[in-house]
Each structure stands twice: as C-alpha cells, then as structure tokens.
Design an enzyme around this catalytic site. Sequence first.
Site, PDB file in Angstrom:
ATOM      1  N   THR A 272     -57.009 -64.361 -34.718  1.00 58.05           N
ATOM      2  CA  THR A 272     -57.065 -65.787 -35.074  1.00 58.05           C
ATOM      3  C   THR A 272     -57.991 -66.604 -34.171  1.00 58.05           C
ATOM      4  O   THR A 272     -58.709 -67.490 -34.650  1.00 58.05           O
ATOM      5  CB  THR A 272     -55.648 -66.392 -35.048  1.00 58.05           C
ATOM      6  OG1 THR A 272     -54.791 -65.562 -35.825  1.00 58.05           O
ATOM      7  CG2 THR A 272     -55.624 -67.786 -35.615  1.00 58.05           C
TER       8      THR A 272
ATOM      9  N   HIS B 219     -48.332 -63.408 -34.911  1.00 58.17           N
ATOM     10  CA  HIS B 219     -49.695 -63.528 -35.437  1.00 58.17           C
ATOM     11  C   HIS B 219     -50.003 -65.008 -35.709  1.00 58.17           C
ATOM     12  O   HIS B 219     -49.128 -65.752 -36.123  1.00 58.17           O
ATOM     13  CB  HIS B 219     -49.831 -62.741 -36.749  1.00 58.17           C
ATOM     14  CG  HIS B 219     -49.685 -61.255 -36.570  1.00 58.17           C
ATOM     15  ND1 HIS B 219     -48.755 -60.519 -37.239  1.00 58.17           N
ATOM     16  CD2 HIS B 219     -50.357 -60.384 -35.792  1.00 58.17           C
ATOM     17  CE1 HIS B 219     -48.871 -59.238 -36.891  1.00 58.17           C
ATOM     18  NE2 HIS B 219     -49.830 -59.133 -36.006  1.00 58.17           N
TER      19      HIS B 219
ATOM     20  N   ASP C  44     -55.403 -51.879 -39.410  1.00 58.20           N
ATOM     21  CA  ASP C  44     -54.380 -52.740 -38.794  1.00 58.20           C
ATOM     22  C   ASP C  44     -53.247 -52.962 -39.810  1.00 58.20           C
ATOM     23  O   ASP C  44     -53.508 -53.360 -40.950  1.00 58.20           O
ATOM     24  CB  ASP C  44     -55.071 -54.073 -38.434  1.00 58.20           C
ATOM     25  CG  ASP C  44     -54.208 -54.960 -37.563  1.00 58.20           C
ATOM     26  OD1 ASP C  44     -53.316 -54.450 -36.865  1.00 58.20           O
ATOM     27  OD2 ASP C  44     -54.459 -56.189 -37.564  1.00 58.20           O
ATOM     28  N   HIS C  45     -52.039 -52.697 -39.417  1.00 51.31           N
ATOM     29  CA  HIS C  45     -50.862 -52.889 -40.280  1.00 51.31           C
ATOM     30  C   HIS C  45     -50.985 -52.179 -41.637  1.00 51.31           C
ATOM     31  O   HIS C  45     -50.726 -52.782 -42.685  1.00 51.31           O
ATOM     32  CB  HIS C  45     -50.566 -54.380 -40.514  1.00 51.31           C
ATOM     33  CG  HIS C  45     -50.154 -55.095 -39.274  1.00 51.31           C
ATOM     34  ND1 HIS C  45     -48.874 -55.016 -38.763  1.00 51.31           N
ATOM     35  CD2 HIS C  45     -50.844 -55.868 -38.409  1.00 51.31           C
ATOM     36  CE1 HIS C  45     -48.814 -55.716 -37.636  1.00 51.31           C
ATOM     37  NE2 HIS C  45     -49.992 -56.243 -37.393  1.00 51.31           N
TER      38      HIS C  45
HETATM   39  P1  13P Z   1     -53.680 -62.936 -33.780  1.00 50.38           P
HETATM   40  O1  13P Z   1     -54.334 -63.287 -35.059  1.00 50.38           O
HETATM   41  O2  13P Z   1     -52.521 -63.836 -33.468  1.00 50.38           O
HETATM   42  O3  13P Z   1     -54.639 -62.848 -32.649  1.00 50.38           O
HETATM   43  O4  13P Z   1     -53.041 -61.479 -33.961  1.00 50.38           O
HETATM   44  C1  13P Z   1     -53.886 -60.406 -34.213  1.00 50.38           C
HETATM   45  C2  13P Z   1     -53.105 -59.179 -34.447  1.00 50.38           C
HETATM   46  O5  13P Z   1     -52.077 -58.941 -33.847  1.00 50.38           O
HETATM   47  C3  13P Z   1     -53.636 -58.213 -35.423  1.00 50.38           C
HETATM   48  O6  13P Z   1     -52.725 -57.212 -35.716  1.00 50.38           O
END
Ligand code: 13P
Length: 284
Positions: free
Chosen positions: A233, A180, A82-83
């Site tokens: 989150t 996020h 992720d990212h």
């Molecule tokens: P949240 O933590 O807001 O759910 O976002 C998760 C996310 O987009 C991970 O790349």
Amino acid sequence: MPLVSMNEFLPQAKAGKYAVGQFNMNNLEFAQAIAQAAKELNSPFIFGVSEGALKYMGIEYTVALAEAAAKQTGLPIALHLDHGSNFDVAMKCIRAGFSSVMFDGSHHSFEDNIRLTKEIVKVAHAMGVSVEGELGTIGGTEDDLSVDEENASLAKPAEAIRFYEETGVDALAIAVGTAHGMYAGEPHIHYNIIEEVAAAMPISIVLHGGSGVPDDMIKNAIKAGATKINVNTENQVAATAAIREVLGKDAKVYDPRKYLTPARNAMVEVVKGKIELFGSVGKA
Ligand code: 13P
C-alpha cells in the site's frame, strides 16, 4: 541471474537478524522502481504478486517483468505468488516461472490448512520453488480479500510449530496484529508471538501489512525474529500522490510518461527507505 527461490536469501536473513522485503508488483512502473531501489542498495528482494495483480497484468507479462528485473540487476530476486487461494493457481504460477508461492489457507480449518498447504509444498519443492503458509487471519483489505478486525485472529504459537513440522513450509506468515492497507491509528503488534514462533523453527517468519507501521515497530518486529516483511500500500499511495500532483498542477498533461515517471521515482524512495529499515542493504 535467473529468478531464485526465497531459500536463496531468507536463511541468511534469519542468521543475520535482518529482513528481506516483499514489494508487491502491480505494473511495469512498480517492477522498475522496486528493482532500481534494490539495485542501488544491492539488496535481495521478493516481488509479491497477488491474484488480483496477476489478473491485471496477465501471467506472461508478470513473469517477463520479473525475469527482466533479475537479468538487468543481477540481484537474487524471488517472484512470489501472494495469498494464493488454491492449488490450481499455485501450480499455474509455478508452471509459468514463479520461483515462490504463498498458499493462504488461513480461512480453512487448521487441519485443512495443513493438508492443503502440504499438497502444494510437495509439488513446489520438487520444482525448487519455495512456499509460504499462513496462520491466523491478517486483518485489512488486499484486492478482493477483506478481513474485518473482528474476524482477524492472532496465530497461536503451538499451532504454528505443528503447522511448520507437518507442512515443511519455507516461510510462515503469522497474524500478530498488523493488517493490509494503511492504519487509522497505530497497529498493536504482538512481538511475543513472533519471538516464540521464530525461536521454535529454522524458517522465516513473515510480517504482512508492512505499510504504515512505524519504523520503531518494524525494528522491534525484526528484533523479535521477523525476516520477511511485505509492503504494498505505501507504494500505491506514493505513486498515486505523485500522479495527482502532476495532474492537479497541469490539466493539459496527457502523456502518461509525464506522470508515471514521478510516480516511479516516488516508489524508488519508498522502497529504498524500507530496504534500509529492514537491514538488507548490501546483502545481495
Ligand atoms: P500492505 O499493503 O499493508 O503493505 O500489505 C502488503 C502485504 O502484506 C501483502 O501480502
């Protein structure tokens, strides 16, 4: 079943107008809870792993946990960086067994984002690994990555189309107003951007920042064409609340299983709710 690329299930989601969840994995309990929820509802899913989570868990444990979940559930599961911030981390993940990677080049110029994403796509595709790119900057905080609202910028549909055509990514995260972390108020989602971009390309449009977005907004985003939705989150909040409750009630608790079991159960409920909302029940 071995870990699979996102191309094993995202095209079906696009055709069937539902979304597959990316649930971020932060430790063993997250992995178990996400896998259990998906197994109960027979849904494909994506384990998202940020660079921070990777550092916390270690790459070998991360891959082993995801592989164990795939083996134990028999579900189509993608293990997805992720990212990812650069070429090297993406390669390291692919080498270690990840079946999907995201390169977040949104902090670079548009032309550099295309160039850098393309380099990763070339290698990843040769290895059967799917790639997600990002356009526009998504606000909020995830690990060490923080973008304030002022610097969050929406994706431009014309740029998104060019980005897809030039890079050949399999999924595209576009900034459409979500962030996020949890929201102070309600997000303002630009459904028209999702609609325009989703209709212009055959690949999946990704909605980041899925936590705290009201259910009707998620449904509208899926209707507009979002087919991958990320959630982290909300699981963290649910797990921590459960731990606080146990420890708050009894100061003598010292066995981690006594508070991690309720934390894991709380996450199972969160993930099941999201899978139902996203419409991927029974799609494994
Ligand atoms: P949240 O933590 O807001 O759910 O976002 C998760 C996310 O987009 C991970 O790349």
